[in-house]
Design an enzyme around this catalytic site. Structure first.
Site, PDB file in Angstrom:
ATOM      1  N   SER A   1      -1.667   6.625  14.709  1.00 25.01           N
ATOM      2  CA  SER A   1      -2.976   6.680  14.060  1.00 25.01           C
ATOM      3  C   SER A   1      -2.895   6.110  12.644  1.00 25.01           C
ATOM      4  CB  SER A   1      -3.445   8.143  14.023  1.00 25.01           C
ATOM      5  OG  SER A   1      -4.573   8.285  13.213  1.00 25.01           O
TER       6      SER A   1
ATOM      7  N   ARG B   1      -8.859  13.799  19.804  1.00 26.99           N
ATOM      8  CA  ARG B   1      -7.722  14.686  19.440  1.00 26.99           C
ATOM      9  C   ARG B   1      -8.207  15.869  18.613  1.00 26.99           C
ATOM     10  NH1 ARG B   1      -4.307  11.089  15.950  1.00 26.99           N
ATOM     11  NH2 ARG B   1      -3.060  12.944  15.636  1.00 26.99           N
TER      12      ARG B   1
ATOM     13  N   ASP C   1       0.848  -1.204   0.000  1.00 28.55           N
ATOM     14  CA  ASP C   1       0.000   0.000   0.000  1.00 28.55           C
ATOM     15  C   ASP C   1       0.876   1.243   0.000  1.00 28.55           C
ATOM     16  OD1 ASP C   1      -2.235   1.623   0.102  1.00 28.55           O
ATOM     17  OD2 ASP C   1      -2.728   1.176   2.187  1.00 28.55           O
ATOM     18  N   LYS C   2       0.253   2.332  -0.442  1.00 26.14           N
ATOM     19  CA  LYS C   2       0.894   3.657  -0.409  1.00 26.14           C
ATOM     20  C   LYS C   2       0.015   4.570   0.434  1.00 26.14           C
ATOM     21  CE  LYS C   2      -0.410   6.914  -2.781  1.00 26.14           C
ATOM     22  NZ  LYS C   2      -0.980   8.280  -2.690  1.00 26.14           N
ATOM     23  N   HIS C   3       0.637   5.390   1.260  1.00 21.29           N
ATOM     24  CA  HIS C   3      -0.145   6.352   2.044  1.00 21.29           C
ATOM     25  C   HIS C   3       0.442   7.741   1.864  1.00 21.29           C
ATOM     26  CE1 HIS C   3      -2.556   7.919   5.380  1.00 21.29           C
ATOM     27  NE2 HIS C   3      -1.492   8.632   5.667  1.00 21.29           N
ATOM     28  N   SER C   4      -0.427   8.707   1.601  1.00 21.05           N
ATOM     29  CA  SER C   4       0.039  10.090   1.453  1.00 21.05           C
ATOM     30  C   SER C   4      -0.414  10.903   2.653  1.00 21.05           C
ATOM     31  CB  SER C   4      -0.558  10.681   0.175  1.00 21.05           C
ATOM     32  OG  SER C   4      -0.521  12.087   0.229  1.00 21.05           O
TER      33      SER C   4
ATOM     34  N   THR D   1      -9.126  10.667  -1.047  1.00 21.40           N
ATOM     35  CA  THR D   1      -9.376   9.700  -2.130  1.00 21.40           C
ATOM     36  C   THR D   1     -10.819   9.186  -2.103  1.00 21.40           C
ATOM     37  OG1 THR D   1      -7.071   9.063  -2.056  1.00 21.40           O
ATOM     38  CG2 THR D   1      -8.551   7.499  -3.097  1.00 21.40           C
TER      39      THR D   1
ATOM     40  N   LYS E   1      -3.877   1.591  11.442  1.00 17.64           N
ATOM     41  CA  LYS E   1      -4.846   1.210  10.405  1.00 17.64           C
ATOM     42  C   LYS E   1      -4.156   0.395   9.305  1.00 17.64           C
ATOM     43  CE  LYS E   1      -5.967   5.590  10.436  1.00 17.64           C
ATOM     44  NZ  LYS E   1      -6.496   6.949  10.399  1.00 17.64           N
ATOM     45  N   LYS E   2      -2.936   0.792   8.955  1.00 10.76           N
ATOM     46  CA  LYS E   2      -2.198   0.064   7.911  1.00 10.76           C
ATOM     47  C   LYS E   2      -1.864  -1.356   8.380  1.00 10.76           C
ATOM     48  CE  LYS E   2      -2.293   3.415   5.109  1.00 10.76           C
ATOM     49  NZ  LYS E   2      -3.218   3.264   3.987  1.00 10.76           N
TER      50      LYS E   2
HETATM   51  N1  URA Z   1      -4.228  11.000   9.302  1.00  8.33           N
HETATM   52  C1  URA Z   1      -4.553  10.030  10.209  1.00  8.33           C
HETATM   53  O1  URA Z   1      -5.059   8.982   9.856  1.00  8.33           O
HETATM   54  N2  URA Z   1      -4.287  10.266  11.512  1.00  8.33           N
HETATM   55  C2  URA Z   1      -3.714  11.410  11.956  1.00  8.33           C
HETATM   56  O2  URA Z   1      -3.501  11.539  13.134  1.00  8.33           O
HETATM   57  C3  URA Z   1      -3.384  12.405  11.003  1.00  8.33           C
HETATM   58  C4  URA Z   1      -3.645  12.163   9.684  1.00  8.33           C
END
Ligand code: URA
Length: 435
Positions: free
Chosen positions: A182, A167, A79-82, A119, A186-187
């Site tokens: 955070s 938060r 996966d890629k995360h931006s 996205t 999830k990843k």
């Molecule tokens: N994106 C996230 O999923 N968590 C954060 O804390 C900031 C950006």
């Protein structure tokens, strides 16, 4: 172990043990830790920070708060995360490009945050496309199409959902260990084997200064690898939009045009190939990055990435012939009109964040979480830095629902662009961070 004792120790600057963090997160997920205690914990972490070891513990505890996907697939799960920017629609074509190379990409993406696009909001402009499928359909499409881009589900890392919500309203979002845990929880819950991070820096990013982006990238890479997920990061420029458009349906149309080989924007391609190459090399599918670039480029040239995209869209409920006929499926705004440069010279700087704010003014982003999005609106044909302009040159086309929002957006676009004698040269990829 009382939650207030964990908070007190963090408040006083102690390093929490894995056990303390795990107990606190279990209480947060189960509801025995109160909202006030979660807020106090977040604020203590905000001021005291966390060691890498603590951040790994927090990430793993949050991963374990819900379902963890396990894949049994014949290729690597990547996966890629931006970290988010303007015109950042790379996921829409990078995921099918990777699938065409033999990877599997179960991509869980987010909605727009602040001035940046998400996205998921973009995909919502495809009629019928289900962005919140159940996990069984998500797994089926990932297996059959090689990629599936969907939204966060309630089952994955529920601790993050509660912690992020608190938060968000207690001024504790901007904490490197909390952002790190955070994103990565999830990843990790998505069962990935390899991850590449696109950490944006510049006027359209959350991190305006290089040092801040570098700190975040280093934290993400160290914690991800510490938690067992092979990860590298690129720090990329967001001092101008990435794709030459911003807005939901417009960015989907641009992605379709990339997949159909109707266009090949150099800046977009450079960053896409670089991110993809990180994953192909990490997964052992290519020996080096130049070879990985060629293989990825070939997936566009041959139309194989396009096939994977079509399978994904169809698998998730979108039209059968969406790619070829995207222009007839995507919603269009009633007003499409240029904003002119008004002077002659060279585009020397772009306040990119203001372009994101212009999209929000048009209704293409949210002011509050409950806002409905107008997928039709946005900006297209955006000029980049270094472009030569005369007074009559369009800076972009504004796609608006009405005259009032057109006028507000046009004002923001005009003031976002600085016209001068020259543009300083800047690289698209500023750094590569490895473990
Ligand atoms: N994106 C996230 O999923 N968590 C954060 O804390 C900031 C950006």
């Amino acid at each position: 172990m009382l939650p207030q004792e964990v908070i007190r120790r963090k408040r006083d600057g102690a390093e929490l043990s894995r056990e303390e963090v795990r107990t606190f997160i279990a209480g947060l997920t189960g509801g025995s830790v109160s909202e006030g205690q979660v807020a106090a914990f977040a604020m203590a972490v905000f001021f005291r920070g966390m060691s890498r070891e603590e951040a790994v513990g927090l990430t793993l505890a949050m991963r374990d708060s819900g379902t963890i996907l396990a894949w049994d697939l014949p290729g690597p799960v990547v996966d890629k995360h931006s970290s988010g920017g303007i015109g950042d629609n790379l996921s829409l074509f990078l995921a099918p490009m990777l699938a065409a190379c033999g990877c599997y990409v179960p991509m869980i993406s987010g909605r727009g945050l602040g001035h940046t696009g998400g996205t998921l909001d973009k995909l919502d402009s495809i009629p019928g496309y289900v962005t919140q499928p159940d996990l069984a359909l998500f797994a089926k499409v990932t297996r059959e199409a090689g990629c599936a881009i969907i939204g966060q589900t309630a089952d994955l890392a529920p601790a993050d959902k509660r912690l992020y919500g608190i938060r968000d309203v207690t001024a504790t979002v901007e904490s490197i260990p909390l952002i790190t845990a955070s994103i990565l929880s999830k990843k990790l819950a998505a069962g990935l084997e390899h991850l590449v991070l696109d950490v944006k820096v510049g006027s359209g990013a959350f991190m305006a200064a290089f040092e801040e982006a570098e700190e975040l990238a280093e934290s993400l890479v160290a914690v991800a690898n510490g938690a067992g997920l092979r990860t590298t990061a690129l720090i990329t420029d967001m001092d101008e939009p990435l794709a030459p458009c911003a807005g939901n349906a417009l960015e989907v149309a641009h992605a379709c045009e990339m997949l159909l080989n109707w266009r090949a924007d150099a800046r977009v391609l450079e960053i896409t190939l670089a991110l993809g190459a990180e994953l192909l090399v990490s997964a052992g599918l290519e020996a080096d990055r130049p070879q990985a670039h060629s293989r990825l480029q070939e997936t566009l040239r041959s139309g194989r990435a396009a096939e994977h995209f079509e399978r994904m869209v169809q698998g998730l409920g979108g039209p059968r012939n969406f790619l070829a006929d995207h222009a007839s499926y995507l919603p269009a705004a009633p007003i499409i009109r240029p904003v002119h440069a008004g002077e002659a010279g060279t585009i020397s700087a772009i306040r990119t964040r203001d372009l994101g704010l212009a999209v929000i003014e048009l209704g293409g982003g949210r002011r509050v979480a409950t806002d409905r999005i107008d997928h039709r609106v946005g900006l297209s044909a955006l000029l980049g830095k270094g472009a030569s302009v005369s007074p009559a040159t369009p800076l972009c086309l504004v796609h608006a629902a009405d005259e009032a929002s057109f006028a507000r957006a046009a004002g923001l676009v005009k003031s976002a662009y600085a016209v001068g004698d020259h543009a300083g040269s800047s690289a698209n990829i500023l750094a590569r961070i490895t473990a």
